[in-house]
Design a protein around this motif. Structure first.
Motif, PDB file in Angstrom:
ATOM      1  N   ILE A  72       4.546  -0.438 -13.852  1.00 38.56           N
ATOM      2  CA  ILE A  72       4.123   0.946 -13.689  1.00 38.56           C
ATOM      3  C   ILE A  72       4.147   1.670 -15.033  1.00 38.56           C
ATOM      4  O   ILE A  72       5.076   1.512 -15.819  1.00 38.56           O
ATOM      5  CB  ILE A  72       5.018   1.647 -12.638  1.00 38.56           C
ATOM      6  CG1 ILE A  72       4.530   3.046 -12.327  1.00 38.56           C
ATOM      7  CG2 ILE A  72       6.474   1.622 -13.029  1.00 38.56           C
ATOM      8  CD1 ILE A  72       5.167   3.644 -11.082  1.00 38.56           C
ATOM      9  N   VAL A  73       3.101   2.437 -15.267  1.00 42.03           N
ATOM     10  CA  VAL A  73       2.965   3.207 -16.506  1.00 42.03           C
ATOM     11  C   VAL A  73       2.822   4.679 -16.124  1.00 42.03           C
ATOM     12  O   VAL A  73       1.939   5.032 -15.337  1.00 42.03           O
ATOM     13  CB  VAL A  73       1.740   2.740 -17.320  1.00 42.03           C
ATOM     14  CG1 VAL A  73       1.597   3.554 -18.594  1.00 42.03           C
ATOM     15  CG2 VAL A  73       1.837   1.242 -17.630  1.00 42.03           C
ATOM     16  N   SER A  74       3.698   5.506 -16.689  1.00 45.46           N
ATOM     17  CA  SER A  74       3.675   6.927 -16.342  1.00 45.46           C
ATOM     18  C   SER A  74       4.212   7.773 -17.494  1.00 45.46           C
ATOM     19  O   SER A  74       5.206   7.399 -18.119  1.00 45.46           O
ATOM     20  CB  SER A  74       4.534   7.175 -15.102  1.00 45.46           C
ATOM     21  OG  SER A  74       4.704   8.554 -14.879  1.00 45.46           O
ATOM     22  N   PRO A  75       3.598   8.921 -17.717  1.00 45.89           N
ATOM     23  CA  PRO A  75       4.141   9.836 -18.724  1.00 45.89           C
ATOM     24  C   PRO A  75       5.501  10.406 -18.311  1.00 45.89           C
ATOM     25  O   PRO A  75       6.263  10.880 -19.153  1.00 45.89           O
ATOM     26  CB  PRO A  75       3.081  10.939 -18.827  1.00 45.89           C
ATOM     27  CG  PRO A  75       2.314  10.873 -17.555  1.00 45.89           C
ATOM     28  CD  PRO A  75       2.376   9.437 -17.110  1.00 45.89           C
ATOM     29  N   VAL A  76       5.823  10.327 -17.035  1.00 48.05           N
ATOM     30  CA  VAL A  76       7.109  10.813 -16.534  1.00 48.05           C
ATOM     31  C   VAL A  76       8.271  10.052 -17.186  1.00 48.05           C
ATOM     32  O   VAL A  76       9.376  10.579 -17.318  1.00 48.05           O
ATOM     33  CB  VAL A  76       7.161  10.689 -14.988  1.00 48.05           C
ATOM     34  CG1 VAL A  76       8.530  11.020 -14.441  1.00 48.05           C
ATOM     35  CG2 VAL A  76       6.099  11.579 -14.356  1.00 48.05           C
ATOM     36  N   PHE A  77       8.025   8.828 -17.640  1.00 52.04           N
ATOM     37  CA  PHE A  77       9.079   8.009 -18.232  1.00 52.04           C
ATOM     38  C   PHE A  77       9.388   8.375 -19.678  1.00 52.04           C
ATOM     39  O   PHE A  77      10.373   7.886 -20.246  1.00 52.04           O
ATOM     40  CB  PHE A  77       8.708   6.527 -18.154  1.00 52.04           C
ATOM     41  CG  PHE A  77       8.536   6.008 -16.755  1.00 52.04           C
ATOM     42  CD1 PHE A  77       9.391   6.377 -15.734  1.00 52.04           C
ATOM     43  CD2 PHE A  77       7.500   5.146 -16.453  1.00 52.04           C
ATOM     44  CE1 PHE A  77       9.238   5.900 -14.445  1.00 52.04           C
ATOM     45  CE2 PHE A  77       7.330   4.650 -15.165  1.00 52.04           C
ATOM     46  CZ  PHE A  77       8.206   5.040 -14.164  1.00 52.04           C
ATOM     47  N   GLN A 120       2.125   6.316  -7.169  1.00 49.64           N
ATOM     48  CA  GLN A 120       1.005   6.988  -7.834  1.00 49.64           C
ATOM     49  C   GLN A 120       1.127   8.507  -7.685  1.00 49.64           C
ATOM     50  O   GLN A 120       0.929   9.255  -8.639  1.00 49.64           O
ATOM     51  CB  GLN A 120      -0.337   6.530  -7.255  1.00 49.64           C
ATOM     52  CG  GLN A 120      -0.787   5.197  -7.764  1.00 49.64           C
ATOM     53  CD  GLN A 120      -2.116   4.773  -7.146  1.00 49.64           C
ATOM     54  OE1 GLN A 120      -2.502   5.191  -6.066  1.00 49.64           O
ATOM     55  NE2 GLN A 120      -2.815   3.903  -7.855  1.00 49.64           N
ATOM     56  N   THR A 121       1.430   8.948  -6.501  1.00 53.28           N
ATOM     57  CA  THR A 121       1.526  10.378  -6.223  1.00 53.28           C
ATOM     58  C   THR A 121       2.690  11.016  -6.964  1.00 53.28           C
ATOM     59  O   THR A 121       2.539  12.052  -7.615  1.00 53.28           O
ATOM     60  CB  THR A 121       1.689  10.622  -4.706  1.00 53.28           C
ATOM     61  OG1 THR A 121       0.560  10.070  -4.039  1.00 53.28           O
ATOM     62  CG2 THR A 121       1.816  12.096  -4.388  1.00 53.28           C
ATOM     63  N   GLU A 122       3.854  10.406  -6.879  1.00 56.73           N
ATOM     64  CA  GLU A 122       5.065  11.013  -7.434  1.00 56.73           C
ATOM     65  C   GLU A 122       5.181  10.876  -8.946  1.00 56.73           C
ATOM     66  O   GLU A 122       5.838  11.701  -9.585  1.00 56.73           O
ATOM     67  CB  GLU A 122       6.308  10.401  -6.771  1.00 56.73           C
ATOM     68  CG  GLU A 122       6.411  10.697  -5.297  1.00 56.73           C
ATOM     69  CD  GLU A 122       6.582  12.180  -5.002  1.00 56.73           C
ATOM     70  OE1 GLU A 122       7.301  12.872  -5.760  1.00 56.73           O
ATOM     71  OE2 GLU A 122       6.007  12.656  -4.010  1.00 56.73           O
ATOM     72  N   HIS A 173       0.834  -1.210   0.000  1.00 52.27           N
ATOM     73  CA  HIS A 173       0.000   0.000   0.000  1.00 52.27           C
ATOM     74  C   HIS A 173       0.864   1.253   0.000  1.00 52.27           C
ATOM     75  O   HIS A 173       0.603   2.202  -0.756  1.00 52.27           O
ATOM     76  CB  HIS A 173      -0.940  -0.015   1.198  1.00 52.27           C
ATOM     77  CG  HIS A 173      -1.827   1.179   1.274  1.00 52.27           C
ATOM     78  ND1 HIS A 173      -2.902   1.362   0.436  1.00 52.27           N
ATOM     79  CD2 HIS A 173      -1.759   2.281   2.066  1.00 52.27           C
ATOM     80  CE1 HIS A 173      -3.473   2.520   0.721  1.00 52.27           C
ATOM     81  NE2 HIS A 173      -2.794   3.096   1.701  1.00 52.27           N
ATOM     82  N   ARG A 174       1.892   1.282   0.837  1.00 51.45           N
ATOM     83  CA  ARG A 174       2.763   2.456   0.907  1.00 51.45           C
ATOM     84  C   ARG A 174       3.455   2.703  -0.431  1.00 51.45           C
ATOM     85  O   ARG A 174       3.542   3.834  -0.913  1.00 51.45           O
ATOM     86  CB  ARG A 174       3.817   2.293   2.011  1.00 51.45           C
ATOM     87  CG  ARG A 174       3.260   2.348   3.412  1.00 51.45           C
ATOM     88  CD  ARG A 174       4.357   2.445   4.446  1.00 51.45           C
ATOM     89  NE  ARG A 174       5.427   1.475   4.323  1.00 51.45           N
ATOM     90  CZ  ARG A 174       5.441   0.285   4.924  1.00 51.45           C
ATOM     91  NH1 ARG A 174       4.422  -0.097   5.679  1.00 51.45           N
ATOM     92  NH2 ARG A 174       6.470  -0.526   4.772  1.00 51.45           N
ATOM     93  N   MET A 175       3.947   1.623  -1.041  1.00 53.85           N
ATOM     94  CA  MET A 175       4.634   1.754  -2.321  1.00 53.85           C
ATOM     95  C   MET A 175       3.686   2.276  -3.398  1.00 53.85           C
ATOM     96  O   MET A 175       4.042   3.172  -4.170  1.00 53.85           O
ATOM     97  CB  MET A 175       5.226   0.397  -2.735  1.00 53.85           C
ATOM     98  CG  MET A 175       6.391  -0.034  -1.876  1.00 53.85           C
ATOM     99  SD  MET A 175       6.910  -1.768  -2.108  1.00 53.85           S
ATOM    100  CE  MET A 175       7.089  -1.914  -3.861  1.00 53.85           C
ATOM    101  N   GLU A 176       2.490   1.723  -3.428  1.00 50.96           N
ATOM    102  CA  GLU A 176       1.504   2.144  -4.427  1.00 50.96           C
ATOM    103  C   GLU A 176       1.157   3.622  -4.271  1.00 50.96           C
ATOM    104  O   GLU A 176       1.144   4.374  -5.242  1.00 50.96           O
ATOM    105  CB  GLU A 176       0.259   1.283  -4.332  1.00 50.96           C
ATOM    106  CG  GLU A 176      -0.762   1.585  -5.392  1.00 50.96           C
ATOM    107  CD  GLU A 176      -1.926   0.617  -5.390  1.00 50.96           C
ATOM    108  OE1 GLU A 176      -2.836   0.824  -6.217  1.00 50.96           O
ATOM    109  OE2 GLU A 176      -1.949  -0.321  -4.585  1.00 50.96           O
ATOM    110  N   GLU A 177       0.879   4.034  -3.050  1.00 53.26           N
ATOM    111  CA  GLU A 177       0.529   5.437  -2.790  1.00 53.26           C
ATOM    112  C   GLU A 177       1.655   6.372  -3.225  1.00 53.26           C
ATOM    113  O   GLU A 177       1.416   7.382  -3.886  1.00 53.26           O
ATOM    114  CB  GLU A 177       0.249   5.636  -1.294  1.00 53.26           C
ATOM    115  CG  GLU A 177      -0.985   4.937  -0.815  1.00 53.26           C
ATOM    116  CD  GLU A 177      -2.146   5.892  -0.687  1.00 53.26           C
ATOM    117  OE1 GLU A 177      -1.937   7.047  -0.305  1.00 53.26           O
ATOM    118  OE2 GLU A 177      -3.263   5.464  -0.987  1.00 53.26           O
TER     119      GLU A 177
END
Length: 119
Positions: A58-63, A27-29, A20-24
């Protein structure tokens, strides 16, 4: 056990599960559009209920524009505090939304443990 260590350990336990901590945090960062955190600890020689070995999809536009190594370093950097408190192994699949759309979304399972504690 020192007072500081006891207080930190209590704070970590009170924050919920490592998953849970890792996911939160991720997701936030990283403003994820998809995240799956898979606890693979059961595949290793660790105590029951351990949260030590994970695969992160994990999928993110940051990448966008980052190499695979830079993506993994970004995720590892964000999870550095977890690494200090018992996270032992982390497999990372980090994609941009565009890359994710082109994928079959079938993630290969990790191999079984070949050693570790007690071997």
């Amino acid at each position: 056990m020192s007072l500081v260590h006891r207080l930190f350990s209590t704070a970590v336990r009170n924050m919920g599960t490592r998953t849970h901590r890792m996911e939160e945090l991720l997701q936030t960062e990283l403003s994820t559009s998809f995240i799956d955190i898979i606890n693979e600890s059961h595949m290793h020689n660790v105590p029951k209920e351990a949260e030590t070995h994970f695969k992160v999809v994990i999928v993110s536009p940051v990448f966008t524009g980052l190499s695979r190594v830079k993506r993994e370093q970004k995720v590892q950097g964000l999870l550095s505090e977890e690494m200090k408190t018992g996270l032992h192994a982390l497999s990372i699949i980090a994609k941009t939304p565009e890359e994710w759309e082109k994928m079959t979304k079938e993630i290969e399972p990790s191999p079984n443990c070949r050693g570790g504690y007690g071997k």
